[in-house]
Design a protein around this motif. Structure first.
Motif, short mmCIF file in Angstrom:
data_model
loop_
_atom_site.label_atom_id
_atom_site.label_comp_id
_atom_site.label_asym_id
_atom_site.label_seq_id
_atom_site.Cartn_x
_atom_site.Cartn_y
_atom_site.Cartn_z
N GLY A 36 20.61 -23.98 7.75
CA GLY A 36 19.58 -23.40 7.35
C GLY A 36 18.93 -22.39 7.91
N ILE A 37 17.70 -22.38 7.40
CA ILE A 37 16.76 -21.03 7.99
C ILE A 37 15.97 -21.73 9.16
CG2 ILE A 37 15.10 -19.31 7.45
CD1 ILE A 37 15.78 -19.55 4.67
N THR A 38 16.34 -21.53 10.19
CA THR A 38 16.25 -22.24 11.51
C THR A 38 14.99 -21.57 12.20
OG1 THR A 38 17.91 -21.56 12.64
CG2 THR A 38 18.10 -23.74 11.67
N ARG A 39 14.69 -20.29 11.93
CA ARG A 39 13.42 -19.83 12.97
C ARG A 39 12.24 -19.13 11.71
NH1 ARG A 39 17.41 -17.78 17.68
NH2 ARG A 39 17.91 -20.00 18.17
N ASP A 40 11.38 -18.70 12.36
CA ASP A 40 10.37 -18.17 11.48
C ASP A 40 10.94 -16.86 10.52
OD1 ASP A 40 8.63 -19.60 12.73
OD2 ASP A 40 8.23 -18.35 14.22
N VAL A 41 10.22 -16.94 9.37
CA VAL A 41 10.26 -15.68 8.57
C VAL A 41 9.08 -15.29 8.58
CG1 VAL A 41 11.08 -15.18 6.15
CG2 VAL A 41 12.17 -16.93 7.11
N VAL A 42 9.10 -13.91 8.64
CA VAL A 42 7.81 -12.95 8.72
C VAL A 42 8.24 -11.73 7.66
CG1 VAL A 42 6.99 -13.96 10.69
CG2 VAL A 42 7.98 -11.74 10.86
N LEU A 43 6.91 -11.24 7.33
CA LEU A 43 6.92 -9.85 6.29
C LEU A 43 6.07 -9.03 7.26
CD1 LEU A 43 7.35 -8.17 3.84
CD2 LEU A 43 5.30 -9.34 3.02
N ALA A 44 6.58 -7.99 7.69
CA ALA A 44 5.90 -7.04 8.59
C ALA A 44 5.34 -5.88 7.87
CB ALA A 44 6.68 -6.68 9.68
N GLU A 45 4.30 -5.19 7.89
CA GLU A 45 3.76 -3.95 7.32
C GLU A 45 3.58 -2.91 8.61
OE1 GLU A 45 0.38 -3.74 4.23
OE2 GLU A 45 -0.40 -2.86 6.21
N THR A 46 4.39 -1.84 8.43
CA THR A 46 3.96 -0.79 8.99
C THR A 46 3.49 0.49 8.46
OG1 THR A 46 6.21 0.36 9.25
CG2 THR A 46 6.04 -1.55 10.83
N ASN A 47 3.10 1.63 9.14
CA ASN A 47 2.92 2.87 8.48
C ASN A 47 4.34 3.43 8.53
OD1 ASN A 47 0.25 2.90 8.40
ND2 ASN A 47 0.01 3.65 10.66
N GLU A 48 4.45 4.63 7.84
CA GLU A 48 5.52 5.41 7.34
C GLU A 48 6.17 5.72 8.52
OE1 GLU A 48 8.71 7.99 7.00
OE2 GLU A 48 6.73 8.70 8.05
N THR A 49 5.59 6.12 9.71
CA THR A 49 6.20 6.47 10.95
C THR A 49 5.73 5.16 11.96
OG1 THR A 49 6.42 8.51 10.57
CG2 THR A 49 6.90 7.86 12.75
N TYR A 50 6.62 4.40 12.42
CA TYR A 50 6.15 3.28 13.40
C TYR A 50 7.16 3.29 14.63
CZ TYR A 50 10.25 1.27 11.62
OH TYR A 50 11.70 1.04 11.00
N VAL A 51 6.40 2.70 15.57
CA VAL A 51 7.30 2.23 16.78
C VAL A 51 8.40 1.28 16.62
CG1 VAL A 51 6.99 1.33 19.04
CG2 VAL A 51 5.20 2.73 18.16
N GLN B 116 0.93 -1.13 -0.05
CA GLN B 116 -0.13 0.02 -0.06
C GLN B 116 0.97 1.31 -0.20
OE1 GLN B 116 -3.52 -0.62 0.54
NE2 GLN B 116 -2.76 -2.68 0.07
N ASN B 117 0.51 2.36 -0.64
CA ASN B 117 1.22 3.46 -0.69
C ASN B 117 1.14 4.00 0.81
OD1 ASN B 117 1.79 4.09 -3.18
ND2 ASN B 117 0.01 5.37 -3.73
N GLY B 118 2.38 4.56 1.22
CA GLY B 118 2.54 5.19 2.40
C GLY B 118 2.95 3.98 3.57
N LYS B 119 2.90 2.83 3.06
CA LYS B 119 3.21 1.80 4.40
C LYS B 119 4.69 1.22 4.06
CE LYS B 119 -1.26 0.89 5.71
NZ LYS B 119 -1.39 1.24 7.08
N ARG B 120 5.32 0.79 5.09
CA ARG B 120 6.58 0.24 4.93
C ARG B 120 6.63 -1.38 5.13
NH1 ARG B 120 10.12 4.92 8.08
NH2 ARG B 120 11.88 3.44 7.32
N TYR B 121 7.53 -1.97 4.62
CA TYR B 121 7.45 -3.30 4.63
C TYR B 121 8.85 -3.73 5.19
CZ TYR B 121 3.22 -2.95 2.33
OH TYR B 121 1.75 -2.46 2.23
N PHE B 122 9.11 -4.87 6.02
CA PHE B 122 10.10 -5.37 6.48
C PHE B 122 10.14 -7.06 6.42
CE2 PHE B 122 9.05 -1.45 8.24
CZ PHE B 122 10.37 -0.68 8.46
#
Ligand code: GCB
Length: 603
Positions: free
Chosen positions: A194-209, A119-125
């Motif tokens: 290997g990849i031994t722990r969870d992989v997640v995609l996080a979405e935040t607002n432009e300014t986030y905690v 989404q516009n204005g969101k950030r992804y990690f």
């Protein structure tokens, strides 16, 4: 001659590319300043089946595996293809999932597709709980960065790289053991890759905690902490709520997005192992909300005592590897880990030593919930390259990542900077610097390390290690009665550990094959392990400043170093539980002793 020049040219180009990649990697190196408690955010899980390619000769960089190409026409030469490559579960190690990779150490590439609608204005990690040992991460063919160290989380912001629609991630992992690594190339556990722990995609607002901390002050009268925003709207009003205690504070953040606070507490029940009270924390900014469950307690030492909320405690502990014998390989879920901690509870533990590396982040959350105090450690184990500055920076980074990750966990009371490191000058400098670093990052917890002692000609175990001056708790590992002696010999030994600080014996233990019964002079019998525990506990009880123990170890664990073909078969058998979850005789000796300690300290 022409061929020679062509060869030299090719080599130079490769070298140039190599240097370029190295620089690119260094600059992309992630730091530990990542989103706090990622699981408490708006996330999409990327676990599941990933494709993998085993690359023992390291050809993937040159062939650009990270581009995830597929053959476009029949004449095209393409020597890899993720789409038809086999799959493997993430999280999960390759050693236990594929028989042919049981002993494999080296490079494996992973790939998965995912669909996103940014989404516009969101950030992804993109967040990885851990990958052992090195990881290089690519999104849609572009390098995001790399991470070294097999047991701590890392994260990349992908807001400008994530596509609307189809995306793909490629991860190159490498678990080759090298002397300069942390841990080094020799250790007593399985090098699960290997990849031994969870992989997640996080979405935040432009300014986030991005980060926060909330703790009880040492005088137990206030809660103190900070909130750190990231983004353009750094100046905001923040609300911090402690829900069940009906507490709320509003504070402004400064121009760099930081708000620090301290406010008096009312109606807050302190966290203890007996009453692991947690509070729901909500942090509201105009642009974001973060949620956590946090307990409040203090921890300090006074003379020979360890004080939890001002009251002297005895650490009834046990050591634990991050391995559940019921499943092959690394635990993959909270449930796998909960089972281990509940076994520690059956032993009447109030404390667990997480050896010898940072365990899955679920463990400290579970310990918060279940009421177990924790010792957390980084894998500065045996002989790392103490004279190597890069090794030091690596250890320091792993320590920082662990402290950053678990600073809000009430269960965590001790940061351990290493295990059984030999007493030399270079090592003293390395470890002292590490201890100073820990104290700079966290003044509210205790610092320790599992030290080594020595036995002199009068059968006296002594600890002469100047590192002890740097530590809050004196801990050491000792195997009197197992390595070099028999269980029956233990009464001939004594301790001379005159410390004016609390002593916690971080390891002692003996092996027994579950169900092998013989007399107590027979190695690997349950009877010998039982006698070992009886005699050890008498010996250990003679230490005046004894304030805790963590026998080695809760459960039998896999180690390629343990090669006795009858009794070990690749297992270190020092567990109080067998690999099938049965209690050995020694379990009951230890449990009875802990029951007695509990009574003694309840008074
Ligand atoms: C130790 C180590 C631990 C080993 C144990 C053993 O001192 O700290 O990692 O597994 O001894 O079983 O020998």
């Amino acid at each position: 001659m022409a061929h020679f020049f062509k060869h030299i040219m090719k080599k130079s180009i490769l070298l140039f590319c190599g240097i370029f990649m190295l620089l690119a990697n260094l600059s992309a190196q992630v730091n530990f300043n990542i989103i706090q408690n990622i699981k408490g955010r708006n996330i999409t899980n990327l676990d599941g089946k990933w494709h993998y390619i085993v690359d023992p000769y390291n050809t993937g960089d040159e062939r650009k595996f990270f581009m995830n190409k597929q053959q476009e026409n029949d004449s095209e030469l393409l020597e890899y293809d993720f789409s038809t490559a086999p799959t493997i579960n993430v999280p999960g190690d390759w050693n236990s999932q594929k028989e042919e990779l049981k002993y494999y150490e080296g490079i494996v590439w992973f790939q998965r597709d995912f669909v996103a609608h940014p989404q516009n204005g969101k950030r992804y990690f993109l967040n990885f709980g851990a990958a052992n040992y090195k990881a290089e991460v690519y999104l849609n063919g572009r390098l995001l960065g790399s991470h070294e160290g097999g047991f701590t989380p890392f994260q990349f912001e992908i807001s400008d790289k994530i596509a609307d629609g189809d995306n793909f991630i490629v991860v190159k992992t490498d678990n080759t053991r090298y002397a300069e690594n942390v841990p080094s190339d020799n250790y007593d556990w399985w090098n699960y890759g290997g990849i031994t722990r969870d992989v997640v995609l996080a979405e935040t607002n432009e300014t986030y905690v991005n980060d926060y901390s909330l703790q009880l002050t040492q005088d137990m009268k206030n809660l103190t902490g900070y909130v750190q925003l990231k983004g353009m709207q750094t100046s905001q009003e923040i609300t911090v709520q402690v829900l069940e205690a009906n507490l709320q504070i509003k504070i402004p953040t400064n121009s760099s997005g930081r708000a620090t606070f301290i406010f008096p507490i009312k109606n807050v029940e302190l966290w203890t192992p007996e009453n692991p009270q947690l509070y729901t924390i909500k942090i509201f900014a105009n642009t974001d909300t973060a949620t956590d469950r946090i307990g409040f307690r203090t921890i300090e030492t006074r003379g020979k005592d360890i004080l939890l909320n001002g009251k002297s405690i005895f650490l009834r502990g046990v050591c634990l590897h991050e391995e559940n014998p019921f499943i092959p390989g690394k635990p993959r879920s909270k449930a796998d880990l909960k089972m281990l901690l509940s076994w520690a509870k059956e032993l009447n533990c109030n404390y667990v030593r997480l050896a010898h590396y940072p365990h899955n982040e679920y463990v400290s959350h579970l310990a918060d919930e279940m009421g177990l105090l924790l010792w957390e450690e980084i894998p500065v184990y045996w002989n790392v390259e103490f004279n190597n500055g890069i090794t030091y920076e690596n250890a320091k980074q792993q320590m920082s990542e662990l402290i950053y990750r678990d600073k809000n966990r009430a269960s965590v009371i001790i940061w351990s900077i290493g295990n059984e490191t030999p007493n030399t000058d270079t090592r003293l400098k390395f470890m002292s610097d590490l201890a100073d670093h820990v104290r700079r990052m966290d003044t509210t917890r205790l610092v320790s390390a599992a030290l080594l002692g020595g036995i002199d000609s009068t059968n006296t175990f002594r600890l002469s290690d100047n590192l002890a001056d740097k530590l809050d708790i004196i801990s050491f590992n000792e195997y009197i009665g197992w390595y070099g002696q028999n269980a029956a010999d233990i009464p001939q030994y004594r301790f001379d550990v005159m410390a004016d600080k609390p002593v916690v014996v971080s390891e002692f233990g003996a092996e027994a094959l579950g169900g092998f019964y013989a007399d107590s002079a027979t190695r690997f019998s349950e009877e010998m392990q039982e006698l070992f525990y009886k005699n050890q506990l008498k010996l250990i009880s003679s230490i005046p400043a004894l304030r805790g123990t963590s026998p080695w170890i809760l459960v039998d664990f896999r180690s390629p170093k343990r090669l006795n073909p009858i009794y070990q078969e690749g297992w270190n058998r020092k567990g109080l539980y067998t690999e099938t979850g049965k209690k050995k005789k020694a379990f009951f000796v230890m449990k009875a002793w802990y029951d007695a300690q509990e009574k003694k300290y309840r008074k």
